[in-house]
Design an enzyme around this catalytic site. Structure first.
Site, PDB file in Angstrom:
ATOM      1  CB  CYS A   1       6.095  16.930  -9.805  1.00 35.19           C
ATOM      2  SG  CYS A   1       7.523  16.063 -10.474  1.00 35.19           S
TER       3      CYS A   1
ATOM      4  CG  HIS B   1      -1.981  -1.094   1.084  1.00 33.62           C
ATOM      5  ND1 HIS B   1      -2.121  -2.090   2.010  1.00 33.62           N
ATOM      6  CD2 HIS B   1      -2.886  -1.368   0.105  1.00 33.62           C
ATOM      7  CE1 HIS B   1      -3.075  -2.925   1.631  1.00 33.62           C
ATOM      8  NE2 HIS B   1      -3.550  -2.517   0.474  1.00 33.62           N
TER       9      HIS B   1
ATOM     10  CD  GLU C   1     -14.998 -16.659  12.670  1.00 34.80           C
ATOM     11  OE1 GLU C   1     -15.942 -16.475  11.869  1.00 34.80           O
ATOM     12  OE2 GLU C   1     -14.865 -17.702  13.329  1.00 34.80           O
TER      13      GLU C   1
ATOM     14  CB  CYS D   1       5.514  12.788  -9.921  1.00 32.13           C
ATOM     15  SG  CYS D   1       4.766  13.627 -11.333  1.00 32.13           S
TER      16      CYS D   1
ATOM     17  CB  ALA E   1      -1.636  -9.077  16.309  1.00 38.67           C
TER      18      ALA E   1
HETATM   19 ZN   LIG Z   1       6.545  14.743 -12.101  1.00 38.22          ZN
END
Ligand SMILES: [Zn+2]
Length: 146
Positions: A48, A17, A116, A25, A131
């Site tokens: 950019c 991800h 689940e 850009c 976890a």
């Molecule tokens: Zn660019």
């Protein structure tokens, strides 16, 4: 995407991800993603050098996740698949476990999480809980069984 795996010393992380603390850009001008420490003025969109907008280097809903070829290669050689904390409902990631169960030699599939996942039927083992507790316990039991 938040760098927590690297902060926890994980190696060879695949950022499917993207990376939240990088920018890129919005067009494909060839500029590589970069750590963005710029402070952009309010009311101005960052651009950019090519003129396109600069955006976070993350995969948004509806976009193709990053490094899928690398992930599919890893899945081909996978004999044990452990999913941690996924909803099991967002594609294409939710289909990884399905692919592994439909191979001629299915992988062992394990789910760890609070609830689940939607694709729970494809997991050989389902462990519900935090976890932070389940991962160390699972790894310990696997090391003891070897
Ligand atoms: Zn660019």
């Amino acid at each position: 995407m938040d760098g927590l795996h690297e902060a926890a010393s994980s190696k060879d992380v695949v950022h499917i991800h993207g990376k939240l603390f990088e920018s890129r850009c919005a067009s494909d001008c060839g500029r590589p993603a970069f750590a963005d420490h710029n402070s952009y003025p309010a009311g101005e969109l960052p651009r950019c050098a090519c003129g396109a907008l600069v955006r976070p280097n993350v995969c948004w809903f509806g976009e193709q996740p990053y490094q899928l070829d690398r992930i599919y290669d890893a899945l081909e050689g996978c004999d044990t698949f452990i999913a941690i904390g996924t909803s099991g409902s967002v594609q294409p990631v939710a289909s990884f476990v399905t692919m592994l169960k439909q191979r001629p030699q299915p992988a062992r599939t394990v789910f760890l999480g609070l609830t689940e996942p939607a694709n729970v039927r494809y997991f050989d083992e389902v462990h519900l809980g935090a976890a932070a507790e389940l991962v160390p316990a699972l790894l310990q039991s696997r090391m003891e069984s070897k």
